[in-house]
Design a protein around this motif. Structure first.
Motif, PDB file in Angstrom:
ATOM      1  N   LEU A 215      -2.008  -3.376  17.782  1.00  0.00           N
ATOM      2  CA  LEU A 215      -2.709  -2.841  16.617  1.00  0.00           C
ATOM      3  C   LEU A 215      -3.035  -1.358  16.728  1.00  0.00           C
ATOM      4  CD1 LEU A 215      -5.129  -5.798  15.866  1.00  0.00           C
ATOM      5  CD2 LEU A 215      -3.055  -5.139  14.656  1.00  0.00           C
ATOM      6  N   ALA A 216      -2.618  -0.752  17.812  1.00  0.00           N
ATOM      7  CA  ALA A 216      -2.892   0.684  17.953  1.00  0.00           C
ATOM      8  C   ALA A 216      -1.869   1.482  17.175  1.00  0.00           C
ATOM      9  CB  ALA A 216      -2.865   1.070  19.431  1.00  0.00           C
ATOM     10  N   ILE A 217      -1.908   1.288  15.869  1.00  0.00           N
ATOM     11  CA  ILE A 217      -0.962   1.985  14.999  1.00  0.00           C
ATOM     12  C   ILE A 217      -1.542   3.346  14.685  1.00  0.00           C
ATOM     13  CG2 ILE A 217       0.149   1.952  12.740  1.00  0.00           C
ATOM     14  CD1 ILE A 217      -0.175  -1.069  12.789  1.00  0.00           C
TER      15      ILE A 217
ATOM     16  N   TYR B 224      -6.510  -8.762  10.689  1.00  0.00           N
ATOM     17  CA  TYR B 224      -5.105  -8.373  10.552  1.00  0.00           C
ATOM     18  C   TYR B 224      -4.228  -9.603  10.547  1.00  0.00           C
ATOM     19  CZ  TYR B 224      -6.850  -3.831  11.994  1.00  0.00           C
ATOM     20  OH  TYR B 224      -7.548  -2.660  12.072  1.00  0.00           O
TER      21      TYR B 224
ATOM     22  N   ILE C  92       2.709  -0.923   8.250  1.00  0.00           N
ATOM     23  CA  ILE C  92       1.765  -1.746   7.494  1.00  0.00           C
ATOM     24  C   ILE C  92       2.538  -2.519   6.438  1.00  0.00           C
ATOM     25  CG2 ILE C  92      -0.266  -1.744   6.020  1.00  0.00           C
ATOM     26  CD1 ILE C  92      -0.912  -0.805   8.762  1.00  0.00           C
TER      27      ILE C  92
ATOM     28  N   LEU D  93      -1.469  -5.721   2.007  1.00  0.00           N
ATOM     29  CA  LEU D  93      -2.791  -6.342   2.080  1.00  0.00           C
ATOM     30  C   LEU D  93      -2.761  -7.677   1.359  1.00  0.00           C
ATOM     31  CD1 LEU D  93      -4.996  -3.281   1.080  1.00  0.00           C
ATOM     32  CD2 LEU D  93      -4.600  -4.138   3.373  1.00  0.00           C
ATOM     33  N   ILE D  94      -3.515  -8.641   1.876  1.00  0.00           N
ATOM     34  CA  ILE D  94      -3.645  -9.900   1.141  1.00  0.00           C
ATOM     35  C   ILE D  94      -5.090 -10.357   1.135  1.00  0.00           C
ATOM     36  CG2 ILE D  94      -1.329 -10.811   1.595  1.00  0.00           C
ATOM     37  CD1 ILE D  94      -2.848 -12.622   3.681  1.00  0.00           C
TER      38      ILE D  94
ATOM     39  N   ALA E 159      -2.674   5.750  12.554  1.00  0.00           N
ATOM     40  CA  ALA E 159      -2.978   5.801  11.127  1.00  0.00           C
ATOM     41  C   ALA E 159      -2.627   7.138  10.516  1.00  0.00           C
ATOM     42  CB  ALA E 159      -4.448   5.491  10.909  1.00  0.00           C
TER      43      ALA E 159
ATOM     44  N   VAL F 246       0.844  -1.196   0.000  1.00  0.00           N
ATOM     45  CA  VAL F 246       0.000   0.000   0.000  1.00  0.00           C
ATOM     46  C   VAL F 246       0.874   1.238   0.000  1.00  0.00           C
ATOM     47  CG1 VAL F 246      -1.819   1.245   1.191  1.00  0.00           C
ATOM     48  CG2 VAL F 246      -1.711  -1.243   1.356  1.00  0.00           C
TER      49      VAL F 246
ATOM     50  N   ALA G 181       0.431   8.094   8.454  1.00  0.00           N
ATOM     51  CA  ALA G 181       0.548   7.731   7.047  1.00  0.00           C
ATOM     52  C   ALA G 181       0.192   8.872   6.124  1.00  0.00           C
ATOM     53  CB  ALA G 181      -0.354   6.542   6.760  1.00  0.00           C
TER      54      ALA G 181
ATOM     55  N   ALA H  50       1.289   4.235   2.883  1.00  0.00           N
ATOM     56  CA  ALA H  50       0.848   3.759   4.199  1.00  0.00           C
ATOM     57  C   ALA H  50       1.985   3.892   5.193  1.00  0.00           C
ATOM     58  CB  ALA H  50       0.402   2.313   4.097  1.00  0.00           C
TER      59      ALA H  50
ATOM     60  N   ILE I  33     -10.130  -9.349   2.930  1.00  0.00           N
ATOM     61  CA  ILE I  33      -8.907  -8.557   2.790  1.00  0.00           C
ATOM     62  C   ILE I  33      -8.302  -8.402   4.176  1.00  0.00           C
ATOM     63  CG2 ILE I  33      -7.939  -6.349   2.136  1.00  0.00           C
ATOM     64  CD1 ILE I  33      -9.938  -6.100  -0.002  1.00  0.00           C
TER      65      ILE I  33
ATOM     66  N   THR J 163      -5.203  -7.010   6.600  1.00  0.00           N
ATOM     67  CA  THR J 163      -4.138  -6.011   6.665  1.00  0.00           C
ATOM     68  C   THR J 163      -2.948  -6.619   7.402  1.00  0.00           C
ATOM     69  OG1 THR J 163      -5.883  -4.371   6.959  1.00  0.00           O
ATOM     70  CG2 THR J 163      -3.631  -3.632   7.321  1.00  0.00           C
TER      71      THR J 163
ATOM     72  N   GLU K 297     -12.265  -6.065  12.007  1.00  0.00           N
ATOM     73  CA  GLU K 297     -11.310  -6.099  10.896  1.00  0.00           C
ATOM     74  C   GLU K 297     -10.289  -7.193  11.117  1.00  0.00           C
ATOM     75  OE1 GLU K 297     -11.279  -1.304  10.762  1.00  0.00           O
ATOM     76  OE2 GLU K 297      -9.725  -2.304   9.626  1.00  0.00           O
TER      77      GLU K 297
END
Lengths: 871, 151
Positions: free
Chosen positions: B142-144, B89, B48, B51-52, B146, B41, B149, B44, B58, B60, B87
């Protein structure tokens, strides 16, 4: 939660929404008994159900409201105060319902305040003003009923119970999973009476259905992809059928998600009414296109933006009645909301006739917020300045009123609309009002997208935003030009800013813009080009929302899984549009203004050429207009006679001429270039017909070989330009000689003026074949010299684009000379336009013919000189 | 040691990242897979990984090594599938270890000198025979940020 209770809450909420709207209508039209009865019945039903379900608090409230409504029916005037109290009661009921839904029980408390108000109003003025409805029930006919007549009471009752048009007729709204219990009263009857067969379905069920269909579409795409690779597969036919069925299923399920936009508008009349009260303004709200349908998800997302705009307009946009009168406007302000479908999108227009946007204040705020420098701000037009209201954190309301809220401005509206892939634009005229245009996609789920390639990576661009695809090449219709350092695309008569997708995404891509593919995209009123390395195809894709970790990237609006299973990002055209800074826009505006009449001489001399191969791998070309027809015949039909190849063609023997030693084929398909003149045809044998192209014809290297005029660069390759005139006589020796040799008529003479040897070479035989004696010269000067020498001609044919003296000037000169003033002059040009024809006429030209239009030329000659063989 | 009835065992899926052993609470782990055809991505955050498409969903990918400030070792990264707020991951790891059942009482606080980045996402350590096992908190991992980016 208890099913019965759940259903009660849902239905009652719906009924209350209707009551809201109806009450506002009733207030404006108090004599409308229909509306009143409708409201009464709804409130009555609510009261009944509350009693049945054992909800005392609600029952008491509904009862008090019903009593007051009953008094209205009996003739009590519906004052503003009374309506306000009833509306307040409705609100209170809604609150209780919400609590009921949450806690499964009525909240503690009594509504003594409201009930007291309701009772007080009901008791006031017991002696009602004479009301015709009441009087009517006591009317007596005075005679027995005749057969077919219906007693008054029955009429009244039917009148009361007739279902009134609901604002939201569509009953496919989600909520409870079962059909309504039979204990329900009038409403139930109404539903069956109206005949609308419908059932209630939960949101979840529909969502699941939608997801399944989306997966089905994806799987179908996968299968299509696989079958595409196998040419002959027995899967093709059933897969086609499956594909059709899937498409229909998709459409059907989409429909279930569609709801009329009126649902979002339902509360507006009430909001406006309250605002009018609070602000002391008079506002008329016009709603058009409430039946326009859109996806449920989209609807949910635009409800708030629209509400916000409504409040904004009422609060800040519209003036008070006195201000309006002072400005010469009617005291009542006007707000109009219109929705309709257009081009795969929903258009929602919001306009008012208030003050309009305050350009000066917006400009000042933009500068003070550092969004733009003063110098740059000066260069912007009003419309461009207005766009700043969408910038984050921008509100310009002088005072933060409780009505419009705190600094929540158009920027939030914009981002809400962005989220659904929509656009918003504004037009405002100071003192007259402002209008906003929102464009949103019909549905979020499945869209058509163009798959493009950027440095080996694939991306999707929503088809709906794509206007066209062009390939940039020098000298073509579509060229890359530069303004300062920015590359722009010249697309016919417009200049479009270019965004290199590779650069935007920080990927290393091709630096060279020439020959690149450009996706011309339109967002709102902005058109621009996205430069990509390649374009694959269009595919229907299921838009999957971006991961929350990636949602903030403005360039992407989502991602999807392609038919081959790979995940690709969906480019958001809005995001790309925003990457164009204001400087680029203003630079382009300047460039466009400084663009008066730049005559595109470059475009003048492109010719249609037929490219082919004959005898060698080097391409050859011939002007397309000389060729009568392209043919391909079975080589076995070629016969050899008298040492010459020929073929039976359209009832005649057609000789074949080879350009090289290679000659004709023995078998297989033989491509031919057919030249016809009247009844006769001959064909030039070629190895392979390559292409038909448009390009400049600029013979750079002359040739000594007969049959070849020279070499030119066509489409990047050195190409031999064939001299057709050389080959034609090889078929028929007398090709250029007159057919009729017994009659010796006076040959008419033609003076041909053209500075290109190629054209002279080409036209001379043509004119001779038509029966003219031709004298060809290479310039206007030479032509005039001839006239000076007292040479006489019947007609002159001249090129327009010549160095030194052009065709127009020559014509004028010839006209001026009495020796040849009567001689018609025909112009030949590659550029034909009404303006040029006009110019020609003024210069004294008798006719204006396009170059290479042989027929046209012969016809013109015939007309002007009066003779010549019919072509 | 107390009797079985009093002992509480926590089960962890263990994995190696950058030479360090980590453990994830088993109830947070959906599956373990080999990421195939990763889509990068652009723009991003570097945490990250891409994606797959995993069975139609999908997913992440989160580059755990990057997230934890470690250097990835090993050629083909595996991924541990987790879910958060609906979601999916995939946490990229160097290699997958075994599932360990460890005594809850043995969980110790993070050492004070633990790297800040690791301390931020870890709820404690287990002292195993040969190494330390760092327990990861999936939510914190997972507290990235965002917004980093969207520069």
């Amino acid at each position: 939660m208890d099913d019965l209770l759940r259903e009660f809450v849902t239905e009652t909420n719906e009924s209350l929404d209707v009551v809201d709207v109806e009450l506002v209508r009733f207030e404006q039209d108090p004599n409308n008994a229909l509306i009143l009865n409708n409201i009464f019945r709804l409130v009555h039903t609510i009261k009944g159900t509350c009693g049945f379900l054992g909800l005392p608090r609600l029952e008491m409230l509904a009862h008090a409201a019903e009593s007051l409504m009953g008094k209205f029916r009996d003739g009590l005037p519906a004052t503003r105060e009374a309506v306000t109290v009833i509306l307040a009661t409705i609100d209170r009921i809604k609150e209780i319902l919400a609590a009921l839904e949450r806690n499964q029980a009525e909240p503690e408390g009594a509504d003594a305040d409201l009930i007291a108000d309701l009772e007080r109003l009901a008791d006031s003025v017991q002696a009602a003003a004479p009301h015709t409805a009441v009087a009517a029930t006591e009317q007596v006919l005075g005679r027995p009923l005749r057969p077919g007549e219906v007693p008054l009471e029955e009429l009244e009752r039917a009148f009361r119970e007739t279902p009134v048009d609901q604002p939201t007729p569509r009953k496919q709204k989600p909520e409870s999973a079962e059909e309504r219990p039979k204990t329900e009263t009038a409403k139930d009857d109404e539903a069956t009476k109206a005949g609308a067969q419908s059932i209630r379905v939960t949101v979840d069920t529909i969502e699941q259905l939608m997801t399944m269909v989306s997966e089905l579409v994806l799987t179908r795409n996968q299968l299509l992809e696989i079958v595409r690779r196998h040419d002959d597969s027995e899967f093709k036919a059933p897969l086609q059928r499956l594909s059709n069925v899937t498409a229909e299923l998709q459409e059907g399920v989409m429909k279930t998600r569609m709801q009329p936009i009126g649902n979002a508008w339902q509360k507006f009349p009430r909001i406006i009414r309250d605002l009018c009260n609070d602000l002391g303004k008079e506002i008329e709200l016009e709603l058009q296109g409430a039946e326009t349908e859109l996806d449920r998800q989209v609807l949910d997302l635009i409800k708030d933006p629209l509400t916000h705009m409504l409040r904004n307009s009422a609060d800040h946009g519209l003036e008070t009645p006195s201000e309006r009168r002072a400005a010469g406007k009617p005291p009542q302000g006007h707000i109009r909301l219109a929705a309709y479908h257009e081009g795969g999108q929903i258009i929602v227009q919001f306009s008012d006739d208030g003050r309009g946007l305050d350009t000066a204040r917006i400009k000042a705020k933009a500068i003070s917020q550092g969004l733009i420098s003063e110098a740059d701000a000066e260069k912007l037009s009003d419309a461009q300045i207005h766009k700043f209201i969408f910038a984050p954190g921008f509100s310009t309301a002088r005072t933060v009123t409780s009505v419009s809220g705190r600094g929540v401005g158009m920027d939030v509206v914009r981002s809400n609309i962005d989220q659904i892939g929509g656009t918003i634009d504004v037009k405002s005229v100071a003192g007259q009002g402002a209008s906003f245009t929102i464009k949103i996609p019909l549905t979020l789920a499945i869209i058509a997208a163009l798959i493009v390639d950027v440095a080996g990576n694939r991306f999707a661009i929503p088809q709906v935003a794509v206007v066209e695809l062009v390939r940039a090449r020098k000298g073509g219709d579509h060229r890359i030009e530069r303004i300062k350092d920015t590359a722009v695309l010249r697309l016919r008569d417009k200049l479009l800013p270019l965004a290199r997708l590779s650069r935007l995404l920080g990927i290393d891509g091709k630096d060279e813009l020439e020959g690149g593919f450009i996706v011309v995209t339109q967002v709102g009123s902005q058109t621009f080009g996205i430069v990509v390395d390649g374009v694959f195809h269009t595919e229907e894709i299921v838009v999957k929302p971006m991961s929350s970790k990636l949602r903030d990237i403005p360039t992407f609006s989502g991602n999807t899984i392609l038919g081959d299973g790979s995940v690709i990002m969906i480019v958001d055209p809005n995001g790309v549009a925003r990457s164009f800074g204001s400087t680029v826009v203003s630079q382009m505006a300047t460039a466009e203004r400084a663009q008066p009449q730049r005559q595109e001489k470059a475009d003048a001399d492109t010719t249609s050429l037929l490219m082919f191969r004959a005898g060698s791998s080097q391409p050859k070309a011939v002007p397309l207009s000389l060729i009568t027809r392209l043919e391909e015949i079975d080589a076995r039909k070629i016969e050899l006679s008298n040492g010459r190849h020929m073929v039976q063609y359209r009832g005649q023997l057609m000789p074949l001429v080879s350009m090289t030693e290679a000659g004709v084929k023995n078998e297989g398909a033989q491509p031919l270039l057919v030249f016809s003149d009247g009844q006769r045809s001959m064909a030039l044998v070629v190895d392979e017909i390559v292409d038909i192209v448009d390009d400049h014809l600029d013979i750079q290297v002359a040739s000594a070989t007969p049959g070849v005029l020279g070499s030119a660069v066509i489409k990047g390759s050195a190409t031999e330009i064939i001299d057709v005139a050389h080959f034609l006589p090889l078929a028929f020796e007398d090709w250029f000689r007159r057919k009729d040799q017994t009659q010796r008529r006076r040959q008419h003479s033609v003076l041909l003026v053209d500075d290109s040897p190629f054209f002279r070479n080409m036209l001379v035989p043509v004119l001779q074949a038509a029966g003219y004696a031709v004298t060809a010269v290479g310039s206007a000067a030479e032509a005039l010299a001839m006239i000076q020498q007292d040479r006489v001609f019947d007609v002159t044919i001249t090129d327009i684009e010549m160095a030194d003296m052009d065709g127009f000037e020559l014509a004028e000169a010839l006209r001026a000379d009495e020796r040849c003033a009567a001689m018609p002059v025909i112009a030949l040009s590659s550029q034909v336009s009404p303006e040029l024809i006009d110019r020609g006429r003024r210069a004294g030209l008798a006719d204006y013919v396009a170059k290479f239009d042989r027929q046209g030329l012969i016809a013109a000659l015939m007309e002007q000189a009066g003779i010549g063989d019919a072509a | 040691m107390s009797t079985e009835t009093d002992q509480v065992f926590n089960e962890y899926v263990t994995a190696m990242v950058g030479g360090q052993l980590f453990g994830l609470p088993i109830r947070r782990v959906q599956d373990v897979f080999l990421p195939d055809r990763v889509t990068k991505v652009p723009l991003a955050s570097p945490e990250i990984g891409g994606l797959i498409n995993l069975r139609g969903r999908i997913v992440t990918l989160v580059d755990l090594a990057h997230r934890l400030g470690l250097t990835r070792r090993g050629e083909t990264p595996m991924a541990i599938g987790v879910e958060l707020a609906g979601e999916s991951y995939g946490l990229l790891i160097d290699s997958i270890g075994e599932v360990m059942s460890l005594d809850a009482a043995a969980l110790e606080r993070n050492p004070i000198n633990l790297d800040a980045r690791l301390a931020a996402v870890s709820t404690g350590v287990y002292r195993l025979e040969a190494q330390l096992l760092l327990v990861l908190d999936v939510d914190r991992v997972l507290a990235i940020d965002a917004s980093a980016a969207a520069a």
